[in-house]
Design a protein around this motif. Structure first.
Motif, mmCIF file in Angstrom:
data_model
loop_
_atom_site.group_PDB
_atom_site.id
_atom_site.type_symbol
_atom_site.label_atom_id
_atom_site.label_comp_id
_atom_site.label_asym_id
_atom_site.label_seq_id
_atom_site.Cartn_x
_atom_site.Cartn_y
_atom_site.Cartn_z
ATOM 1 N N LEU A 47 17.073 98.548 50.950
ATOM 2 C CA LEU A 47 18.573 97.908 51.288
ATOM 3 C C LEU A 47 19.032 97.422 49.964
ATOM 4 C CD1 LEU A 47 17.910 95.661 54.189
ATOM 5 C CD2 LEU A 47 18.788 97.747 53.957
ATOM 6 N N PHE A 48 18.305 96.627 49.197
ATOM 7 C CA PHE A 48 18.898 95.922 48.034
ATOM 8 C C PHE A 48 19.245 96.964 46.934
ATOM 9 C CE2 PHE A 48 16.360 92.262 50.273
ATOM 10 C CZ PHE A 48 17.117 91.892 50.704
ATOM 11 N N ALA A 225 33.869 97.686 61.175
ATOM 12 C CA ALA A 225 33.160 98.358 60.298
ATOM 13 C C ALA A 225 32.768 99.814 60.470
ATOM 14 C CB ALA A 225 31.888 97.447 60.100
ATOM 15 N N ALA A 275 31.136 96.378 53.642
ATOM 16 C CA ALA A 275 30.052 96.108 54.528
ATOM 17 C C ALA A 275 29.489 94.867 54.382
ATOM 18 C CB ALA A 275 29.044 97.225 54.141
ATOM 19 N N THR A 278 31.934 92.417 56.063
ATOM 20 C CA THR A 278 31.530 92.367 57.410
ATOM 21 C C THR A 278 30.145 91.567 57.745
ATOM 22 O OG1 THR A 278 32.073 94.824 57.710
ATOM 23 C CG2 THR A 278 30.809 94.014 59.321
ATOM 24 N N LEU A 279 29.389 91.648 56.850
ATOM 25 C CA LEU A 279 28.005 90.684 57.159
ATOM 26 C C LEU A 279 28.387 89.490 57.075
ATOM 27 C CD1 LEU A 279 25.065 92.491 55.270
ATOM 28 C CD2 LEU A 279 25.569 92.697 57.653
ATOM 29 N N LYS A 282 30.214 88.318 60.236
ATOM 30 C CA LYS A 282 29.494 88.368 61.314
ATOM 31 C C LYS A 282 28.611 87.126 61.218
ATOM 32 C CE LYS A 282 25.847 91.529 62.970
ATOM 33 N NZ LYS A 282 24.749 90.601 62.285
ATOM 34 N N SER A 283 27.969 86.667 60.114
ATOM 35 C CA SER A 283 26.944 85.592 59.935
ATOM 36 C C SER A 283 27.889 84.249 60.287
ATOM 37 C CB SER A 283 26.620 85.461 58.693
ATOM 38 O OG SER A 283 25.938 86.459 58.404
ATOM 39 N N ALA C 98 20.539 88.043 57.484
ATOM 40 C CA ALA C 98 21.911 88.654 57.495
ATOM 41 C C ALA C 98 21.954 90.047 57.011
ATOM 42 C CB ALA C 98 23.039 87.764 56.882
ATOM 43 N N PHE C 99 20.840 90.325 56.147
ATOM 44 C CA PHE C 99 21.017 91.511 55.212
ATOM 45 C C PHE C 99 20.324 92.579 55.816
ATOM 46 C CE2 PHE C 99 21.204 94.155 51.523
ATOM 47 C CZ PHE C 99 22.332 93.785 51.189
ATOM 48 N N VAL C 100 19.534 92.197 57.126
ATOM 49 C CA VAL C 100 19.004 93.393 57.836
ATOM 50 C C VAL C 100 19.899 94.054 58.474
ATOM 51 C CG1 VAL C 100 17.504 93.670 59.929
ATOM 52 C CG2 VAL C 100 16.938 91.954 58.106
ATOM 53 N N ASP C 101 21.065 93.614 58.765
ATOM 54 C CA ASP C 101 22.073 94.425 59.470
ATOM 55 C C ASP C 101 22.911 95.374 58.684
ATOM 56 O OD1 ASP C 101 21.602 93.453 62.034
ATOM 57 O OD2 ASP C 101 22.661 91.900 61.893
ATOM 58 N N PHE C 102 22.658 95.293 57.172
ATOM 59 C CA PHE C 102 23.471 96.059 56.213
ATOM 60 C C PHE C 102 23.366 97.547 56.678
ATOM 61 C CE2 PHE C 102 23.736 98.056 52.066
ATOM 62 C CZ PHE C 102 25.020 97.509 51.600
ATOM 63 N N PRO C 103 22.345 97.987 57.053
ATOM 64 C CA PRO C 103 22.523 99.392 57.484
ATOM 65 C C PRO C 103 23.298 99.901 58.706
ATOM 66 C CG PRO C 103 20.255 99.008 57.174
ATOM 67 C CD PRO C 103 21.055 97.761 57.124
ATOM 68 N N ALA C 105 26.219 98.242 58.960
ATOM 69 C CA ALA C 105 27.426 97.721 58.341
ATOM 70 C C ALA C 105 28.074 98.693 57.274
ATOM 71 C CB ALA C 105 27.736 96.643 57.741
ATOM 72 N N LEU C 152 16.539 100.932 60.450
ATOM 73 C CA LEU C 152 15.816 99.720 59.910
ATOM 74 C C LEU C 152 16.275 98.332 61.028
ATOM 75 C CD1 LEU C 152 14.977 98.760 56.507
ATOM 76 C CD2 LEU C 152 15.875 97.026 57.792
ATOM 77 N N ARG C 157 15.740 93.591 65.382
ATOM 78 C CA ARG C 157 16.710 92.752 66.037
ATOM 79 C C ARG C 157 16.327 93.019 67.730
ATOM 80 N NH1 ARG C 157 17.911 89.919 62.361
ATOM 81 N NH2 ARG C 157 20.030 90.328 61.013
#
Lengths: 304, 353, 278
Positions: A47-48, A225, A275, A278-279, A282-283, C98-103, C105, C152, C157
């Motif tokens: 991810l990062f 999104a 994106a 969106t996060l 969403k949060s 929160a970042f887990v949902d990145f894929p 978004a 992921l 979730r």
């Protein structure tokens, strides 16, 4: 004797109050830290680092190249097309989601669970196939292809096809959010509104809609999104005509395939920002919704 | 406004919630629909409100057929069991809702709405909560707000579904009395649903006892308690002792004991069940001819002015509950384990087919 | 008496259901059915030729194999992530959560080019794997990486809420009966979460077999080696082989629908078995 007893009881309550760190239900520190560490490494790899790389690659040739790639006419027209497609698809699915959730959550009828499964169907279909089905319907070789070309109507390789494909892949988002929410809320408040003399629409605008607004917003954010970022389905129906039928993700692909990496990543960074936005939204909505849910929980607790 | 309910039937699938129910509610009365859960009382209330449609039968408001009238045109006030307050509106807006949704022609202006809402909030003594939201209120407060909201539209009929069901015992008693006083003030035709016999007996002018979708008895609290029309009403309202017996020519034979009855003089040797309230069981230290049972005192519950006795009959080993006054108890000097003689009075006998 | 078919007094049932069904039919049902009708117009030999040629079969193997491996990786690391997020406190936890949902978004095309950039031989990670002889970009391994990325959030979730609902009392009871931490996990926690794990796996797998955007940039798309089935459909379309594309699509659709119904059925079954009505 009795003194020691009370002491142990108070100790016990102290421990159960912080279950997360209570001795009986937690792991040794080294286990905890290695688990946290493993997770962070995994999330970094997947991810990062990819996210960081988008911006790194975008600015590799400097800010000037970056902004040049974004204000270039083809990029601007791609932005416009993306906004138009999402601007049509999202409201369409919003109206559908509210209608479907209203019927499913507030009424009993035969075949309800089958209907719910059908609503989920688009999530199970590959985006490529989502595009293909419209080509088979409206393309030159499709069921209505002849009639459409006789009447000079273009759907495939034009805006309507892009909107249709986008609508298909984002179809279930709002309905899926609203159905469980409205089922949980029951129908007493709506009945109360009717008894108090409200018309159907007054009931909907003044009672139902305010009650589902966070769920609605949540579904809309996810829907949007996906609508703005959809690639596979739109790729099949777009025809890739630069400056005309290219959405932002398709524009990224073209630039990338032309080895214009800096520009590709510059445009991609816009989508990455979307994106991230969106996060964040969403949060925020989740936070608001749990606050509301906590209120309702309190309400129920007080009643008992 | 009076309500006439004629031959209402309502099924849910194969379950018959209401089976040919007829009922009249005269103008200005406070009527309780009383029965165990699943007896159809809430369904009946919702049919009166128009929230539910009957399969057959009709409803008349003040002589006019209202069966097909839409909910919003019925001019009823409905208080929901869980209040159904609009959680996103303040208390003020909740009460004002019914006025605000009126068509432009009949909608009062803003000043009038404010006046009316505050008047109602004063009536339920909660004017100081006007700006709160429902989750910030206690159960009892929500209940009163729900009532104020229902009254805001000046309904001709007030319908309340288990109005005190979700409250704790103390609040429930207070609110009960308060509702009774309110009704005496407003005199609006009211129907409320309850499964609590004490509640019905204390608050209502008239009680409609329901079971399995039919009306068992309609009458004043006094009538239904003292003269139950059916075995069900007997058992549902207060404690009662059952004696299996045979009835022949006006005499009930329970075990070896024979008791003369005021009714059933023509009956020829039929199985029957006799019902006797605990306070109608007389206790003697000596046998009273053929008309008393020999029994042993198992337990004595001496709380307050009434003493409850749990007795066991010698002939059948079945249990009998009796209530005597403290005075009588002291005179007889009763103890646990002692043998006494019981004489039932005011028997009510229901023949069995 | 009068006919009163609709017993519910809330308004709008016919309107809302009618509209929902009409819209569902126009957007989803009719176009999907048209695809199957089109597939039926092929004769059997052509159909078989389209769906079972060696190149297409190789793409099935890659698509399903890589999806399976990706979903498995997500079961392991998704469970780990869900566990850490529900049980431990650490700096930045809310952010990570929160970042887990990145894929979900991130547009798939962006994911695709980003992953191929970092896993290519010149990329941040790819250049470090190169000396070890591991090539990710433009190989089947790259497909696995992309499919792991997009799948992921699913396991995290689905497992997370179940872990949150797990009562601490049960674990404390087990511990008080003498179970050590591993036994508690193995005998108490795992049985409670395995339906969620399987659901998460199935969702990730189902998503992965249809995935296109994130894969094609990193896969290299070499026929017989790193070409996924959705790409086969696109290729056939670009060659105006509509019949062939439709045939392959029909096969994919049938598999997807079977998966969808299996997942729904499994959830229904496990909810009933565990006695919660949600």
């Amino acid at each position: 004797m009795s003194a020691t007893n009370t002491q142990s009881v108070s100790q016990y309550t102290k421990y159960t109050n912080r279950t997360a760190t209570s001795r009986a239900t937690s792991e040794a520190a080294w286990v905890r830290y290695s688990l946290i560490g493993t997770m962070l490494v995994f999330l970094s790899l997947f991810l990062f680092i990819p996210l960081a790389s988008v911006f790194a690659e975008a600015f590799r040739k400097g800010a000037q190249t970056y902004f040049a790639a974004i204000v270039e006419p083809d990029a601007l027209s791609a932005i416009k097309l993306t906004l138009i497609a999402a601007g049509i698809a999202v409201p369409l699915n919003l109206v559908f989601g509210v209608a479907a959730a209203w019927a499913i959550a507030k009424f009993e009828f035969k075949g309800k669970s089958f209907l719910i499964t059908l609503i989920d169907l688009p999530f199970a279909v590959s985006p490529v196939i989502a595009g293909l089905i419209y080509v088979l319907m409206f393309g030159l070789q499709g069921w209505f292809g002849g009639w459409l070309s006789d009447n000079d109507i273009k759907i495939i390789f034009a805006l309507p096809g892009i909107v249709l494909a986008t609508t298909f892949v984002t179809f279930p988002f709002v309905a899926r959010e609203l159905i469980p929410l409205m089922q949980a809320q029951g129908k007493e408040e709506e009945e109360a509104a009717l008894v108090l003399g409200a018309s159907g629409w007054q009931m909907f605008w003044r009672v139902t809609l305010p009650n589902i607004k966070w769920g609605l917003l949540y579904g809309m954010i996810l829907c949007n999104a996906r609508a703005m970022g959809e690639f596979g389905a739109v790729s099949v129906v777009s025809g890739h005509i630069r400056g005309l039928t290219n959405t932002l993700p398709l524009h990224v692909e073209i630039l990338y395939n032309e080895y214009n990496y800096a520009a590709a990543f510059a445009v991609a960074s816009l989508l990455a920002l979307l994106a991230l936005l969106t996060l964040v939204l969403k949060s925020y909505v989740e936070w608001q919704a749990t606050r509301n849910a906590a209120d309702i929980e309190k309400e129920i607790k007080d009643e008992v | 406004m009076s309500i006439e309910i004629k031959n209402i039937k309502r099924n849910f699938g194969s379950f018959s919630a209401l089976n040919n129910v007829s009922l009249n509610v005269p103008t200005g009365e406070l009527v309780a629909l009383l029965g165990p859960s699943g007896c159809g009382k809430t369904t009946l209330l919702r049919i009166i409100a128009g929230l539910e449609t009957p399969d057959s039968g009709s409803i008349h408001f003040h002589g006019e057929d209202a069966t097909d009238r839409a909910v919003r045109e019925r001019e009823v006030g409905f208080v929901f069991q869980h209040y159904a307050l609009f959680r996103h509106m303040t208390v003020f807006e909740n009460v004002a809702f019914g006025l605000r949704v009126r068509p432009k022609l009949t909608r009062p202006n803003e000043a009038e709405i404010r006046r009316r809402v505050h008047e109602l909030l004063n009536l339920v003594q909660l004017d100081w909560l006007a700006d709160r939201y429902p989750p910030q209120l206690s159960g009892g407060q929500r209940q009163r707000i729900a009532l104020a909201r229902a009254l805001a539209v000046e309904p001709k009929v007030l319908l309340l579904d288990e109005p005190f069901g979700a409250l704790d015992a103390k609040v429930r008693k207070d609110l009960r009395r308060w509702l009774r006083r309110l009704h005496d003030e407003l005199h609006i035709t009211s129907v409320f649903v309850t499964h609590d016999q004490e509640e019905a007996l204390e608050v209502a002018d008239r009680i409609v006892v329901m079971n399995h979708g039919i009306v068992e008895q309609i009458g004043s609290p006094q009538e239904v308690y003292d003269h139950p029309a059916t075995p069900f009403v007997y058992q549902f309202l207060g404690n009662v002792n059952l004696f299996h017996s045979r009835v022949h020519a006006g005499v009930a034979k329970i075990g070896d004991v024979e008791l003369a009855l005021d009714e059933h003089h023509q009956t020829q040797d039929s199985a029957a069940v006799a019902y006797v309230r605990p306070h109608d069981i007389e206790i003697f230290l000596e046998p009273d001819g053929e008309s008393s049972f020999k029994a042993k005192i198992n337990y004595v519950h001496a709380l307050g002015s009434i003493v409850r006795l749990e007795l066991e009959r010698y002939d059948t080993n079945t249990y009998v509950e009796a209530e005597v006054t403290r005075e009588r108890f002291d005179t007889l000097k009763l103890n646990e384990g002692e043998t006494v003689y019981l004489k039932p009075r005011n028997l009510r006998v229901f023949l069995q087919d | 008496m009068k006919n009163r078919p609709n017993k519910n007094t809330l308004p709008g049932f016919n309107l809302s259901l009618g509209y929902a069904i009409l819209y569902l039919s126009l957007i989803v049902i009719i176009p999907l059915s048209a695809t199957f009708l089109k597939a039926f117009t092929l004769n059997w030999a052509d159909f078989w030729q389209a769906v079972a040629s060696p190149r297409v079969v190789a793409s099935y193997k890659l698509t399903f194999g890589a999806s399976f491996i990706g979903a498995l990786i997500n079961v392991v690391f998704g469970l780990l992530t869900a566990w850490v997020l529900t049980r431990y406190h650490f700096f930045g936890k809310k952010f990570v959560d929160a970042f887990v949902d990145f894929p979900f978004a991130l547009p798939t095309a962006v994911a695709g080019i980003a992953l191929s950039a970092i896993y290519s031989t010149h990329g941040w990670i790819g250049s470090r794997l190169e000396p070890l002889g591991i090539h990710v970009a433009y190989t089947p391994l790259g497909v696995v990486v992309a499919l792991t990325f997009i799948g992921l959030p699913f396991v995290v979730r689905t497992v997370q809420p179940v872990l949150e609902d797990l009562s601490a009392e049960v674990e404390e009871a087990a511990a008080s009966l003498g179970a050590n931490r591993w036994q508690v996990f193995y005998k108490i926690i795992l049985p409670a979460i395995w339906p969620a794990l399987i659901t998460g796996f199935a969702l990730a797998f189902a998503r992965a077999i249809g995935e296109y955007g994130s894969v094609i940039f990193i896969a290299g798309n070499m026929p017989m080696v790193s070409e996924i089935t959705p790409l086969i459909i696109i290729t056939k379309l670009e060659q105006y082989d509509y019949a062939g594309a439709t045939a392959v699509a029909a096969v994919m659709l049938v598999i997807s629908f079977i998966l969808l119904f299996a997942i729904n059925g499994f959830q229904w079954w496990s909810n009933r078995r565990l006695g919660n009505n949600r």
